[in-house]
Motif scaffolding. Structure first.
Motif, PDB file in Angstrom:
ATOM      1  N   LEU A 157      -2.807  -5.405  -4.298  1.00 51.53           N
ATOM      2  CA  LEU A 157      -1.628  -5.365  -3.443  1.00 51.53           C
ATOM      3  C   LEU A 157      -2.038  -5.370  -1.977  1.00 51.53           C
ATOM      4  O   LEU A 157      -3.045  -4.773  -1.609  1.00 51.53           O
ATOM      5  CB  LEU A 157      -0.817  -4.090  -3.700  1.00 51.53           C
ATOM      6  CG  LEU A 157      -0.215  -3.909  -5.084  1.00 51.53           C
ATOM      7  CD1 LEU A 157       0.537  -2.583  -5.136  1.00 51.53           C
ATOM      8  CD2 LEU A 157       0.719  -5.055  -5.437  1.00 51.53           C
ATOM      9  N   SER A 158      -1.228  -6.047  -1.176  1.00 47.86           N
ATOM     10  CA  SER A 158      -1.397  -5.920   0.277  1.00 47.86           C
ATOM     11  C   SER A 158      -0.235  -5.066   0.734  1.00 47.86           C
ATOM     12  O   SER A 158       0.927  -5.382   0.466  1.00 47.86           O
ATOM     13  CB  SER A 158      -1.330  -7.310   0.907  1.00 47.86           C
ATOM     14  OG  SER A 158      -1.097  -7.169   2.272  1.00 47.86           O
ATOM     15  N   MET A 159      -0.525  -3.940   1.385  1.00 48.67           N
ATOM     16  CA  MET A 159       0.545  -2.995   1.741  1.00 48.67           C
ATOM     17  C   MET A 159       0.637  -2.831   3.241  1.00 48.67           C
ATOM     18  O   MET A 159      -0.371  -2.891   3.948  1.00 48.67           O
ATOM     19  CB  MET A 159       0.222  -1.625   1.162  1.00 48.67           C
ATOM     20  CG  MET A 159       0.387  -1.560  -0.311  1.00 48.67           C
ATOM     21  SD  MET A 159       0.109   0.140  -0.774  1.00 48.67           S
ATOM     22  CE  MET A 159       0.691   0.104  -2.429  1.00 48.67           C
ATOM     23  N   GLN A 160       1.849  -2.586   3.702  1.00 50.17           N
ATOM     24  CA  GLN A 160       2.017  -2.262   5.122  1.00 50.17           C
ATOM     25  C   GLN A 160       3.174  -1.286   5.262  1.00 50.17           C
ATOM     26  O   GLN A 160       4.193  -1.408   4.571  1.00 50.17           O
ATOM     27  CB  GLN A 160       2.290  -3.522   5.944  1.00 50.17           C
ATOM     28  CG  GLN A 160       2.300  -3.208   7.425  1.00 50.17           C
ATOM     29  CD  GLN A 160       2.207  -4.427   8.308  1.00 50.17           C
ATOM     30  OE1 GLN A 160       2.418  -5.546   7.853  1.00 50.17           O
ATOM     31  NE2 GLN A 160       1.910  -4.221   9.568  1.00 50.17           N
ATOM     32  N   ILE A 161       3.002  -0.324   6.158  1.00 48.04           N
ATOM     33  CA  ILE A 161       4.093   0.620   6.430  1.00 48.04           C
ATOM     34  C   ILE A 161       4.749   0.194   7.737  1.00 48.04           C
ATOM     35  O   ILE A 161       4.070  -0.023   8.743  1.00 48.04           O
ATOM     36  CB  ILE A 161       3.567   2.063   6.505  1.00 48.04           C
ATOM     37  CG1 ILE A 161       3.115   2.479   5.111  1.00 48.04           C
ATOM     38  CG2 ILE A 161       4.619   3.012   7.033  1.00 48.04           C
ATOM     39  CD1 ILE A 161       2.632   3.885   4.999  1.00 48.04           C
ATOM     40  N   VAL A 182       6.036  -1.776   2.394  1.00 46.70           N
ATOM     41  CA  VAL A 182       6.212  -3.092   1.769  1.00 46.70           C
ATOM     42  C   VAL A 182       4.906  -3.472   1.085  1.00 46.70           C
ATOM     43  O   VAL A 182       3.839  -3.402   1.702  1.00 46.70           O
ATOM     44  CB  VAL A 182       6.585  -4.152   2.831  1.00 46.70           C
ATOM     45  CG1 VAL A 182       6.821  -5.501   2.180  1.00 46.70           C
ATOM     46  CG2 VAL A 182       7.836  -3.725   3.581  1.00 46.70           C
ATOM     47  N   ALA A 183       4.986  -3.830  -0.187  1.00 41.19           N
ATOM     48  CA  ALA A 183       3.780  -4.195  -0.939  1.00 41.19           C
ATOM     49  C   ALA A 183       3.940  -5.620  -1.473  1.00 41.19           C
ATOM     50  O   ALA A 183       5.029  -5.998  -1.914  1.00 41.19           O
ATOM     51  CB  ALA A 183       3.582  -3.226  -2.096  1.00 41.19           C
ATOM     52  N   GLN A 212      -2.844  -3.724   7.773  1.00 40.53           N
ATOM     53  CA  GLN A 212      -2.436  -3.841   6.375  1.00 40.53           C
ATOM     54  C   GLN A 212      -3.522  -3.244   5.494  1.00 40.53           C
ATOM     55  O   GLN A 212      -4.674  -3.222   5.880  1.00 40.53           O
ATOM     56  CB  GLN A 212      -2.251  -5.306   6.010  1.00 40.53           C
ATOM     57  CG  GLN A 212      -1.085  -5.910   6.765  1.00 40.53           C
ATOM     58  CD  GLN A 212      -0.757  -7.298   6.298  1.00 40.53           C
ATOM     59  OE1 GLN A 212      -1.448  -7.862   5.473  1.00 40.53           O
ATOM     60  NE2 GLN A 212       0.320  -7.844   6.831  1.00 40.53           N
ATOM     61  N   LEU A 213      -3.101  -2.775   4.341  1.00 39.05           N
ATOM     62  CA  LEU A 213      -4.072  -2.189   3.413  1.00 39.05           C
ATOM     63  C   LEU A 213      -4.162  -3.076   2.180  1.00 39.05           C
ATOM     64  O   LEU A 213      -3.140  -3.458   1.610  1.00 39.05           O
ATOM     65  CB  LEU A 213      -3.600  -0.788   3.002  1.00 39.05           C
ATOM     66  CG  LEU A 213      -4.341  -0.162   1.828  1.00 39.05           C
ATOM     67  CD1 LEU A 213      -5.734   0.285   2.259  1.00 39.05           C
ATOM     68  CD2 LEU A 213      -3.580   1.039   1.278  1.00 39.05           C
ATOM     69  N   LYS A 214      -5.385  -3.412   1.810  1.00 42.23           N
ATOM     70  CA  LYS A 214      -5.579  -4.183   0.562  1.00 42.23           C
ATOM     71  C   LYS A 214      -5.993  -3.192  -0.503  1.00 42.23           C
ATOM     72  O   LYS A 214      -7.005  -2.503  -0.350  1.00 42.23           O
ATOM     73  CB  LYS A 214      -6.667  -5.228   0.792  1.00 42.23           C
ATOM     74  CG  LYS A 214      -6.824  -6.171  -0.349  1.00 42.23           C
ATOM     75  CD  LYS A 214      -7.555  -7.388   0.159  1.00 42.23           C
ATOM     76  CE  LYS A 214      -8.472  -7.957  -0.862  1.00 42.23           C
ATOM     77  NZ  LYS A 214      -9.323  -8.986  -0.287  1.00 42.23           N
TER      78      LYS A 214
END
Ligand code: ADP
Length: 442
Positions: free
Chosen positions: A175-179, A190-191, A162-164
């Protein structure tokens, strides 16, 4: 009667009528030719009517009548196929509409991306957070969302991570993002808004850092006075041992504060912020010599498997803390006469640092929790060997900053093995080191 039989009966009736009228009017060839011509024209007209009917977008009721011929049969069949497909289309579009309405109302941001990372669809939250509008449909997302961390994440294709992302200038939105890949070559971005959690995390971190910092000064004063007192009352029968015990506990508290401050500092950092080529073989030489002093001849300390040409892109100070912690643990949890082995080598997909010992081992139910702060298998033993319970937590944070992973294998009573695996893009061979080092002017 089957449609085919109906059609054959029609043709036979026509031929019979042609034959009869030919016989009556004595013009057999003419009547037969006229009948056949008429039949052909009628068939052509039917084909034309059928093609017009097919062209109409709505499958209107069949234009056929009650006749039971092959045309009527074709009309009915095609009509049913068209009705079925229209119903399926309607169901699908209802489903899609329902999905889009519910996804649009989600508090999370959702962006559907195609294989080339162009935007297929996005919901309201994603549009608001990432500044996307209807005009951006079909555009590549990396041309619109230009945060370097996001672009690196998109290119790295490590979808289980996940990316913060802290969005500056957007009210400190985090945002915490994930592809998530789906359907072969499509992606769902998804964020989630984690600003609140992030703020609380920062508050907790700041609190621990500030409290530790504030405790440092009084402890230094305390330790100073204790030293003076010990010098004077060392041989006092009751005061001497008490003062020595106080000094031991004070130095434990100082170590604890130092470790807490180090964790607070590591927590605020992101991978890649302070990276340089690190001469790991040389660093290990230093740590191994310190480990030998710590063991004081009680253990055999092996370092056979060190690849002397293998460097790493990372932070030397942090790597020192992590590797030194693992080696000192190995010495502390291995009884005298045991063996501790360190290795540093290339492996498939990167490189690894491993420490094995022939010590007390760890029961399997504790392994997954060892990197939690203050988690100890045996608190009594940890305190007696001077442990703070924070060593493996430091190791975990350092490895996170190096995109590395920690795995622990252990058999109680036989020993343990701690393995740190670093990704390929962080490894450097000796030749590259020289180039990189001279590039950075070191
Ligand atoms: P501590 O300061 O207590 O050593 P760590 O975070 O370094 O804290 O380790 C957490 C716990 O993991 C230790 O208390 C110990 O129970 C266990 N542990 C760590 N390394 C080893 C090892 N090499 N062998 C056995 N147990 C270990």
């Amino acid at each position: 009667m089957s449609p085919m039989l109906g059609t054959v009966t029609q043709i036979l009736g026509l031929i019979l009528a042609a034959l009869l009228s030919g016989a009556i009017f004595d013009a057999m060839p003419w009547t037969i030719s006229v009948a056949l011509m008429g039949y052909l024209i009628w068939q052509l007209y039917q084909a034309h009517r059928f093609s017009k009917w097919l062209e109409s977008s709505e499958p209107a009721q069949t234009p056929a009548n009650e006749r039971n011929d092959i045309w009527n049969h074709i009309y009915r069949q095609v009509y049913q196929i068209r009705r079925r497909s229209q119903r399926r289309k309607q169901r699908l579009s209802d489903l899609l509409e329902r999905y889009e309405t519910s996804a649009a109302a989600l508090p999370d941001g959702v962006v559907a991306l195609r294989s080339d990372h162009s935007i297929g669809w996005f919901n309201r939250a994603a549009g608001e957070w990432l500044g996307l509008g209807q005009r951006d449909l079909g555009q590549r997302i990396d041309n619109l969302v230009r945060y370097p961390a996001f672009i690196r994440y998109l290119q790295a294709e490590r979808y289980d991570e996940q990316l913060k992302l802290v969005l500056p200038g957007r009210g400190d939105l985090v945002l915490s993002m994930q592809i998530i890949p789906y359907g072969g070559d499509q992606y769902l971005l998804v964020a989630r808004d984690i600003s609140q959690i992030h703020r609380m995390e920062v508050m907790r971190r700041d609190f621990v850092a500030n409290a530790s910092h504030e405790l440092r000064t009084p402890l230094t004063v305390f330790a100073g006075y204790l030293e003076t007192l010990i010098e004077r009352f060392q041989d006092h029968p009751s005061l001497g041992p008490a003062l020595i015990q106080m000094q031991r506990q004070t130095s434990r508290m100082r170590q604890l504060i130092q470790d807490l401050l180090q964790i607070s500092r590591l927590e605020t950092l992101e991978p890649g912020q302070r990276d340089n080529p690190v001469n790991v073989p040389m660093l290990l030489e230093r740590i191994l010599s310190e480990t030998r002093s710590l063991s004081n001849g009680a253990h055999t300390i092996d370092s056979d498997e060190i690849d002397t040409g293998l460097w790493l892109v990372g932070n030397e100070q942090d790597l020192y803390s992590a590797f030194a912690n693992l080696l000192s643990n190995a010495v502390q949890y291995t009884p005298s006469g045991g063996r501790v082995t360190a290795s540093w080598q290339r492996v498939n997909g990167g490189c690894q640092f491993a420490v094995s010992d022939t010590g007390i081992g760890i029961p399997s139910q504790h392994i997954s929790r060892l990197t939690e702060r203050f988690y100890r298998v045996d608190p009594g033993r940890s305190s007696s060997v001077g442990g703070t319970g924070l060593g493996l937590s430091i190791v975990k944070h350092v490895l996170r900053l190096h995109q590395a992973s920690l795995s622990i294998e252990s058999v109680p009573g036989e020993g343990s093995r701690f393995i740190c695996r670093f990704p390929e893009n962080r490894t450097l061979s000796h030749k590259q080191d020289a180039v990189r080092t001279s590039d950075t002017g070191e």
